[in-house]
Design a protein around this motif. Sequence first.
Motif, PDB file in Angstrom:
ATOM      1  N   SER A   1       4.893  -1.718   8.943  1.00  0.00           N
ATOM      2  CA  SER A   1       5.029  -0.356   8.408  1.00  0.00           C
ATOM      3  C   SER A   1       4.089   0.605   9.123  1.00  0.00           C
ATOM      4  CB  SER A   1       4.685  -0.322   6.915  1.00  0.00           C
ATOM      5  OG  SER A   1       5.585  -1.096   6.193  1.00  0.00           O
ATOM      6  N   SER A   2       4.245   1.876   8.756  1.00  0.00           N
ATOM      7  CA  SER A   2       3.308   2.871   9.275  1.00  0.00           C
ATOM      8  C   SER A   2       2.964   3.846   8.166  1.00  0.00           C
ATOM      9  CB  SER A   2       3.891   3.595  10.485  1.00  0.00           C
ATOM     10  OG  SER A   2       5.124   4.161  10.157  1.00  0.00           O
ATOM     11  N   VAL A   3       1.903   4.592   8.383  1.00  0.00           N
ATOM     12  CA  VAL A   3       1.423   5.544   7.402  1.00  0.00           C
ATOM     13  C   VAL A   3       1.047   6.824   8.160  1.00  0.00           C
ATOM     14  CG1 VAL A   3      -1.097   5.419   7.099  1.00  0.00           C
ATOM     15  CG2 VAL A   3       0.349   5.060   5.167  1.00  0.00           C
ATOM     16  N   ILE A   4       1.334   7.984   7.565  1.00  0.00           N
ATOM     17  CA  ILE A   4       0.962   9.257   8.187  1.00  0.00           C
ATOM     18  C   ILE A   4      -0.329   9.735   7.529  1.00  0.00           C
ATOM     19  CG2 ILE A   4       1.605  11.675   8.578  1.00  0.00           C
ATOM     20  CD1 ILE A   4       3.411   9.815  10.136  1.00  0.00           C
ATOM     21  N   VAL A   5      -1.335  10.006   8.351  1.00  0.00           N
ATOM     22  CA  VAL A   5      -2.615  10.528   7.872  1.00  0.00           C
ATOM     23  C   VAL A   5      -2.714  11.978   8.319  1.00  0.00           C
ATOM     24  CG1 VAL A   5      -5.129  10.316   8.060  1.00  0.00           C
ATOM     25  CG2 VAL A   5      -3.711   8.253   7.992  1.00  0.00           C
ATOM     26  N   SER A   6      -2.918  12.890   7.366  1.00  0.00           N
ATOM     27  CA  SER A   6      -3.072  14.318   7.692  1.00  0.00           C
ATOM     28  C   SER A   6      -4.538  14.648   7.869  1.00  0.00           C
ATOM     29  CB  SER A   6      -2.501  15.188   6.567  1.00  0.00           C
ATOM     30  OG  SER A   6      -1.109  15.010   6.493  1.00  0.00           O
TER      31      SER A   6
ATOM     32  N   LYS B   1      -0.225   8.995  13.104  1.00  0.00           N
ATOM     33  CA  LYS B   1       0.660   7.954  12.588  1.00  0.00           C
ATOM     34  C   LYS B   1      -0.009   6.620  12.884  1.00  0.00           C
ATOM     35  CE  LYS B   1       5.400   6.293  12.660  1.00  0.00           C
ATOM     36  NZ  LYS B   1       6.743   6.499  13.207  1.00  0.00           N
ATOM     37  N   LEU B   2      -0.371   5.907  11.822  1.00  0.00           N
ATOM     38  CA  LEU B   2      -0.983   4.593  11.975  1.00  0.00           C
ATOM     39  C   LEU B   2       0.099   3.546  11.736  1.00  0.00           C
ATOM     40  CD1 LEU B   2      -4.307   5.082   9.961  1.00  0.00           C
ATOM     41  CD2 LEU B   2      -3.825   5.620  12.350  1.00  0.00           C
ATOM     42  N   ARG B   3       0.259   2.654  12.701  1.00  0.00           N
ATOM     43  CA  ARG B   3       1.313   1.644  12.621  1.00  0.00           C
ATOM     44  C   ARG B   3       0.687   0.254  12.572  1.00  0.00           C
ATOM     45  NH1 ARG B   3       4.811  -0.963  15.954  1.00  0.00           N
ATOM     46  NH2 ARG B   3       3.665  -0.408  17.818  1.00  0.00           N
TER      47      ARG B   3
ATOM     48  N   ARG C   1     -16.163  19.519   8.336  1.00  0.00           N
ATOM     49  CA  ARG C   1     -15.191  20.369   9.022  1.00  0.00           C
ATOM     50  C   ARG C   1     -13.753  19.914   8.819  1.00  0.00           C
ATOM     51  NH1 ARG C   1     -17.785  23.121  13.315  1.00  0.00           N
ATOM     52  NH2 ARG C   1     -15.807  24.114  13.725  1.00  0.00           N
ATOM     53  N   TYR C   2     -13.571  18.684   8.315  1.00  0.00           N
ATOM     54  CA  TYR C   2     -12.224  18.128   8.210  1.00  0.00           C
ATOM     55  C   TYR C   2     -11.959  17.574   6.829  1.00  0.00           C
ATOM     56  CZ  TYR C   2     -12.523  18.218  13.268  1.00  0.00           C
ATOM     57  OH  TYR C   2     -12.688  18.617  14.557  1.00  0.00           O
ATOM     58  N   CYS C   3     -10.698  17.639   6.436  1.00  0.00           N
ATOM     59  CA  CYS C   3     -10.222  17.015   5.210  1.00  0.00           C
ATOM     60  C   CYS C   3      -9.185  15.983   5.673  1.00  0.00           C
ATOM     61  CB  CYS C   3      -9.597  18.101   4.344  1.00  0.00           C
ATOM     62  SG  CYS C   3      -9.230  17.576   2.709  1.00  0.00           S
ATOM     63  N   VAL C   4      -9.373  14.716   5.339  1.00  0.00           N
ATOM     64  CA  VAL C   4      -8.485  13.649   5.804  1.00  0.00           C
ATOM     65  C   VAL C   4      -7.801  13.006   4.602  1.00  0.00           C
ATOM     66  CG1 VAL C   4      -8.363  11.485   7.103  1.00  0.00           C
ATOM     67  CG2 VAL C   4     -10.040  13.220   7.764  1.00  0.00           C
ATOM     68  N   ARG C   5      -6.445  13.032   4.585  1.00  0.00           N
ATOM     69  CA  ARG C   5      -5.684  12.482   3.464  1.00  0.00           C
ATOM     70  C   ARG C   5      -4.546  11.606   3.949  1.00  0.00           C
ATOM     71  NH1 ARG C   5      -9.534  13.572   1.426  1.00  0.00           N
ATOM     72  NH2 ARG C   5     -10.052  15.036  -0.206  1.00  0.00           N
ATOM     73  N   PRO C   6      -4.392  10.380   3.567  1.00  0.00           N
ATOM     74  CA  PRO C   6      -5.420   9.598   2.888  1.00  0.00           C
ATOM     75  C   PRO C   6      -6.474   9.172   3.899  1.00  0.00           C
ATOM     76  CG  PRO C   6      -3.533   8.210   3.379  1.00  0.00           C
ATOM     77  CD  PRO C   6      -3.178   9.610   3.816  1.00  0.00           C
ATOM     78  N   ASN C   7      -7.738   9.051   3.473  1.00  0.00           N
ATOM     79  CA  ASN C   7      -8.775   8.662   4.434  1.00  0.00           C
ATOM     80  C   ASN C   7      -8.963   7.148   4.479  1.00  0.00           C
ATOM     81  OD1 ASN C   7     -10.125   8.266   2.058  1.00  0.00           O
ATOM     82  ND2 ASN C   7     -11.630   9.872   2.383  1.00  0.00           N
ATOM     83  N   SER C   8      -8.244   6.432   3.597  1.00  0.00           N
ATOM     84  CA  SER C   8      -8.252   4.974   3.662  1.00  0.00           C
ATOM     85  C   SER C   8      -7.020   4.462   2.923  1.00  0.00           C
ATOM     86  CB  SER C   8      -9.525   4.410   3.026  1.00  0.00           C
ATOM     87  OG  SER C   8      -9.547   4.713   1.649  1.00  0.00           O
ATOM     88  N   GLY C   9      -6.720   3.203   3.147  1.00  0.00           N
ATOM     89  CA  GLY C   9      -5.557   2.637   2.466  1.00  0.00           C
ATOM     90  C   GLY C   9      -5.160   1.304   3.048  1.00  0.00           C
ATOM     91  N   ILE C  10      -3.943   0.888   2.697  1.00  0.00           N
ATOM     92  CA  ILE C  10      -3.404  -0.395   3.156  1.00  0.00           C
ATOM     93  C   ILE C  10      -2.048  -0.124   3.796  1.00  0.00           C
ATOM     94  CG2 ILE C  10      -2.576  -2.664   2.433  1.00  0.00           C
ATOM     95  CD1 ILE C  10      -4.536  -2.479   0.071  1.00  0.00           C
TER      96      ILE C  10
END
Length: 115
Positions: free
Chosen positions: A48-53, A14-16, A34-43
Amino acid sequence: FSGPFTDVVTTNLKLRNPSDRKVCFKVKTTAPRRYCVRPNSGIIDPGSSVIVSVMLQPFDYDPNEKSKHKFMVQTIYAPPNISDMEAVWKEAKPDELMDSKLRCVFEMPNENDKL
């Protein structure tokens, strides 16, 4: 990451953004295959916060092998008229960048935990 590692294992970050300005982020890893990161970038909007899987691809787990995998979350304040994310990162000055480094830990659940 909690095993077993025979299937994809997903962990969420969780990026805040506690600031009052928009923030651009990007996630980098030392083991990109070895990893899949979604989303791997953004605003991220102010407050606010954003959840990165982060999805770890299946692999043969060896408990004796120490993981050297790391992630870095880089952030920079978004310029007022952002149109090109690539340009934001290319033109970024080192003193404008903020980064957080994370080390991966792989755990196998104990037999007792399954009951």
